[in-house]
Structures are given as C-alpha cells and as structure tokens.
Design an enzyme around this catalytic site. Sequence first.
Site, short mmCIF file in Angstrom:
data_model
loop_
_atom_site.label_atom_id
_atom_site.label_comp_id
_atom_site.label_asym_id
_atom_site.label_seq_id
_atom_site.Cartn_x
_atom_site.Cartn_y
_atom_site.Cartn_z
N LYS A 121 41.63 -87.74 43.86
CA LYS A 121 41.70 -87.45 42.42
C LYS A 121 42.91 -88.17 41.84
O LYS A 121 44.04 -87.93 42.24
CB LYS A 121 41.81 -85.93 42.19
CG LYS A 121 41.93 -85.56 40.71
CD LYS A 121 41.76 -84.07 40.49
CE LYS A 121 41.98 -83.68 39.04
NZ LYS A 121 41.82 -82.24 38.81
N ASP A 226 41.30 -72.60 33.80
CA ASP A 226 40.15 -73.43 33.43
C ASP A 226 38.98 -73.07 34.36
O ASP A 226 38.30 -73.92 34.89
CB ASP A 226 40.52 -74.92 33.55
CG ASP A 226 39.59 -75.84 32.77
OD1 ASP A 226 38.84 -75.34 31.91
OD2 ASP A 226 39.61 -77.06 33.02
P1 ATP Z 1 38.12 -82.11 33.62
O1 ATP Z 1 38.52 -83.29 32.82
O2 ATP Z 1 36.74 -81.61 33.35
O3 ATP Z 1 39.16 -81.03 33.56
P2 ATP Z 1 39.19 -83.09 35.94
O4 ATP Z 1 39.47 -84.47 35.48
O5 ATP Z 1 40.29 -82.13 35.86
O6 ATP Z 1 38.01 -82.56 35.16
P3 ATP Z 1 38.18 -82.13 38.52
O7 ATP Z 1 37.53 -81.02 37.82
O8 ATP Z 1 39.24 -81.77 39.50
O9 ATP Z 1 38.75 -83.22 37.50
O10 ATP Z 1 37.10 -83.04 39.27
C1 ATP Z 1 36.06 -83.67 38.54
C2 ATP Z 1 34.75 -83.56 39.30
O11 ATP Z 1 34.85 -84.22 40.58
C3 ATP Z 1 34.35 -82.14 39.63
O12 ATP Z 1 33.63 -81.54 38.60
C4 ATP Z 1 33.51 -82.31 40.90
O13 ATP Z 1 32.19 -82.64 40.57
C5 ATP Z 1 34.16 -83.49 41.57
N1 ATP Z 1 35.11 -83.03 42.61
C6 ATP Z 1 36.44 -82.84 42.45
N2 ATP Z 1 37.02 -82.44 43.59
C7 ATP Z 1 36.05 -82.36 44.51
C8 ATP Z 1 36.01 -82.00 45.92
N3 ATP Z 1 37.12 -81.64 46.58
N4 ATP Z 1 34.83 -82.05 46.56
C9 ATP Z 1 33.71 -82.41 45.89
N5 ATP Z 1 33.67 -82.76 44.59
C10 ATP Z 1 34.82 -82.74 43.89
MN MN Z 2 40.87 -80.36 34.70
MN MN Z 3 37.54 -80.11 35.97
#
Ligand code: ATP
Ligand code: MN
Ligand code: MN
Length: 291
Positions: A121, A226
């Site tokens: 990430k 969240d």
């Molecule tokens: P948002 O902008 O919606 O807050 P975000 O940028 O904070 O999202 P995350 O929610 O952490 O990011 O991850 C985005 C997507 O990636 C998740 O909805 C999921 O589909 C996928 N994902 C994240 N981490 C994992 C994991 N450990 N295993 C599998 N899929 C994952």
């Molecule tokens: Mn987020």
């Molecule tokens: Mn998210």
Amino acid sequence: KLDVRVLRYMSSEEFRVLTAVEMGSKNHVIVPTSLIAQIAGLRHGGVNKILGELAKKKLVAKVKNSMYDGYRLTYGGYDYLALKTFSRRGSIYSIGKQIGVGKESDVYLVADEEEIQSVLKIHRLGRVSFRAIKAQRDYLQNRKTASWLYMSRLAAMKEYAFMKILHEHGFPVPKPIDQSRHCVLMELIDAFPLREVIEVKNPGKLYSDLMDLIVRLASYGLIHGDFNEFNILLKEDGEPVLIDFPQMVSISHPNAEWYFNRDIECIRTFFRKRFGYESVLYPKFNLDVNR
Ligand code: ATP
Ligand code: MN
Ligand code: MN
Ligand code: MN
C-alpha cells in the site's frame, strides 16, 4: 503511476544523487544543487548531468527559485527509494497488478523471491488537491508536495504501527510485513471487500461479529474511524478481516463518541440496504465502552 522499468535502469551514481536529494529534503523544500553535490560527494558538473537524467525519469523535479536553482523529490522518486529498500531487505522481488486505487493510496500485489505474494500500500496524500493547486504559484506547489510526502510517510508509519499492535493482540487484520517511507507491506488477504458481497448465509451472525469487533477495538482503546463495507474483507469461511488504519483514533479523543457512532451507523445502513437486515441491538458508546 508506479513504473517498475526505471528500477532496472539506474546507475549507482544516479542512486547516490537521488539519495542525496532525499537527505537534503529533510531541511529544504527545494534542495539547492550545490548541497546535492556536496551530500553526494560529486563535482558540480557531474551532478547536474545526473540530476538531468533523474528529472527525465521524473524521479526529481527541477525547481527555479528566485534565490537559487534546486530540485525536489517527486512521488516517483520516493516510490523508487522505498522499493529499493524493500528489495534490498528481500521483502519485495517483483511487482504485480494494481488491486486498489483509493483516494489516498495505490495498492499493488507484489511478491518476494520465493513468489510468496503480499500487498503493497503506497500512501498518496494530497493527490486530489494537486489539481486544485496547479494554478497556484510554483513555490507554493513545491512546498505542498514536500509536505505531502512527509504526511504520506506519517500515514504509513501510523498504519504499520496500528496493524502490528492489533495483529499481535489477535485482531482480524492483515499481518504487517515491512514499512519504508510512504509504503506499508502486508499480508495478502484472500477475500472480497464486503462492498462486493451480494449475499451472505447469515447476515445476523456477520452483523453481530462486526459489532463485537467494534466493541473489542474500543475496549482496547481504539476506534477505526472508517469502519465500512470498503474496509472489511470477507473470507470464504465468513470471517471478516479489517483493513485501512491511518485514520484510527483513541477512545479518549474529544470526538470519540461521534466517530464510534458513525462506524456503527455505517454498518447498520449497509446491512439494511444490502441484506434487508435490521436489528434493534447495537453498541452504545457510554454503556459498552466506558464500563
Ligand atoms: P480509501 O481511499 O477508500 O480510504 P485506501 O486508499 O485507504 O482506500 P485501503 O482501503 O487500505 O486503501 O485499500 C484499498 C483496497 O485494496 C481495499 O478496498 C482492498 O480491496 C484492497 N486491499 C488492501 N489491503 C489488502 C490486503 N491486505 N489484502 C487484500 N486486499 C487488500
Ligand atoms: Mn482509507
Ligand atoms: Mn479504504
Ligand atoms: Mn493473521
């Protein structure tokens, strides 16, 4: 965009100069070329040429200031440095497809040398407002970029720390693997986001599991902040896994009750709309948390 190709085409001198730009960024929004040369231990002429090549690859950006000429690190350069660190530590060997594009992050499938997959990430704060400030003066924009890199790093560090402590205490979250700069590497969860789940065998069971999870977190002193269908992954066996932690707050936060109620309400609304499930039972902040 994350470009893996540039990873292969970098000389050790280029890497030294890129590292010098990062080090200089600690004290300068725009790092003067002379300082970069000094940190890298290279002649001024040599450094200029290498900086030009790094700028062409969009790993740094040239900045003309009224005071002096200099460079700043870009998200591309920051990505490069983090990936290089993961690769040196043996945490990442190859990068696969992008599995998530959030407002504030890019999420990739990656693998180590043994082909064990994990999730990378990359925090990217400020992406939305980038466009809005395009029209603003250069200096302001450069300043903002520098602080967004810093804020993204803080978000990644915070997320990694929460994930580590929660995983160690048996909460259903991905196991964190490594962290560098604005990136977090974690266990890949083989599951679908609840958002994509059309039907579950027993909505009442899942609903109460999720409410229990919110209460368990709060008893531990934390509110997710969240807690919604995008941040809950549902495994095939019906067990939920919680992700996405940079916004977590303490139950002693002045607005803790508001955050807590919003998390509860998100789940209640989703279950009503998606599964037609509604319950009179739900945790109350004062009764269930401040026992
Ligand atoms: P948002 O902008 O919606 O807050 P975000 O940028 O904070 O999202 P995350 O929610 O952490 O990011 O991850 C985005 C997507 O990636 C998740 O909805 C999921 O589909 C996928 N994902 C994240 N981490 C994992 C994991 N450990 N295993 C599998 N899929 C994952
Ligand atoms: Mn987020
Ligand atoms: Mn998210
Ligand atoms: Mn685990």
